[in-house]
Motif scaffolding. Structure first.
Motif, short mmCIF file in Angstrom:
data_model
loop_
_atom_site.label_atom_id
_atom_site.label_comp_id
_atom_site.label_asym_id
_atom_site.label_seq_id
_atom_site.Cartn_x
_atom_site.Cartn_y
_atom_site.Cartn_z
N ILE A 1 4.36 7.78 4.80
CA ILE A 1 3.29 6.79 4.79
C ILE A 1 3.61 5.74 5.84
N THR A 2 2.72 5.60 6.81
CA THR A 2 2.94 4.65 7.90
C THR A 2 1.72 3.77 8.06
N VAL B 1 -7.14 4.74 10.72
CA VAL B 1 -7.14 5.30 9.37
C VAL B 1 -6.12 6.44 9.28
N ASN B 2 -5.37 6.43 8.18
CA ASN B 2 -4.48 7.54 7.84
C ASN B 2 -5.01 8.15 6.57
N GLU B 3 -4.96 9.46 6.50
CA GLU B 3 -5.37 10.16 5.28
C GLU B 3 -4.15 10.78 4.63
N TYR B 4 -4.03 10.54 3.33
CA TYR B 4 -2.95 11.12 2.55
C TYR B 4 -3.58 11.94 1.43
N GLU B 5 -2.74 12.68 0.74
CA GLU B 5 -3.21 13.43 -0.42
C GLU B 5 -2.25 13.21 -1.57
N ALA B 6 -2.82 12.98 -2.74
CA ALA B 6 -2.03 12.81 -3.95
C ALA B 6 -2.70 13.60 -5.06
N LYS B 7 -2.00 14.56 -5.59
CA LYS B 7 -2.52 15.39 -6.69
C LYS B 7 -3.87 15.99 -6.34
N GLY B 8 -3.99 16.46 -5.09
CA GLY B 8 -5.21 17.12 -4.65
C GLY B 8 -6.36 16.20 -4.27
N VAL C 1 0.85 -1.20 0.00
CA VAL C 1 0.00 0.00 0.00
C VAL C 1 0.88 1.25 0.00
N LYS C 2 1.96 1.22 0.76
CA LYS C 2 2.88 2.35 0.78
C LYS C 2 3.44 2.61 -0.62
N ALA C 3 3.86 1.55 -1.31
CA ALA C 3 4.40 1.70 -2.66
C ALA C 3 3.35 2.24 -3.62
N ILE C 4 2.10 1.79 -3.48
CA ILE C 4 1.01 2.29 -4.32
C ILE C 4 0.83 3.79 -4.08
#
Length: 135
Positions: free
Chosen positions: A55-56, A63-70, A42-45
């Motif tokens: 990314i942990t 739940v962790n929330e990340y952002e990619a390209k908005g 999942v981290k690599a994705i």
């Protein structure tokens, strides 16, 4: 579909192949025994999608929330869930039905709550320590 992860050195290539084949799906349930590499994959994705945050594993946060390209990406780990009420209380529907990408580890503990269109992703460990990702 099956994707081979030959080593940790090639995991990003495998993540790219996964992304190229997910289509319009948004919710992915990752199955695999402890140590199979669910979090690592999942981290690599997430990295391939453009997440710049650290990314942990969300083992303790759920739940962790990340952002990619908005766009938001939600990464869940339900390993420590004792009762489904905990999942109801966190407002899982707001995440699962948000239209954002959701990557779920230990989905077997909340299977009855998964959306019907959730994609089952299984990570198996092969004899030679390679991983096979099936979905």
């Amino acid at each position: 579909m099956e994707i081979k992860i030959k080593s940790i050195d090639t995991i990003r290539e495998s993540a790219r192949e996964f992304i190229e084949n997910i289509g319009e799906s948004k919710v992915f349930a990752f199955y695999g025994k402890m140590g199979a590499g669910k979090t690592t994959f999942v981290k690599a994705i997430c990295e391939e999608l453009g997440v710049e945050d650290v990314i942990t594993s969300p083992t303790f946060a759920i739940v962790n929330e990340y952002e990619a390209k908005g766009q938001p990406i939600f990464h869940f780990d339900f390993y420590r869930i004792k009762k489904l009420d905990e999942v109801y209380d966190m407002g899982y529907e707001d995440y699962f039905y948000s239209g954002a990408l959701c990557f779920i580890e230990w989905p077997e503990l909340i299977e009855e709550l998964l959306p019907e269109d959730a994609v089952k992703v299984t990570i198996g460990v092969n004899d030679n320590d390679e991983r096979t990702v099936s979905f």
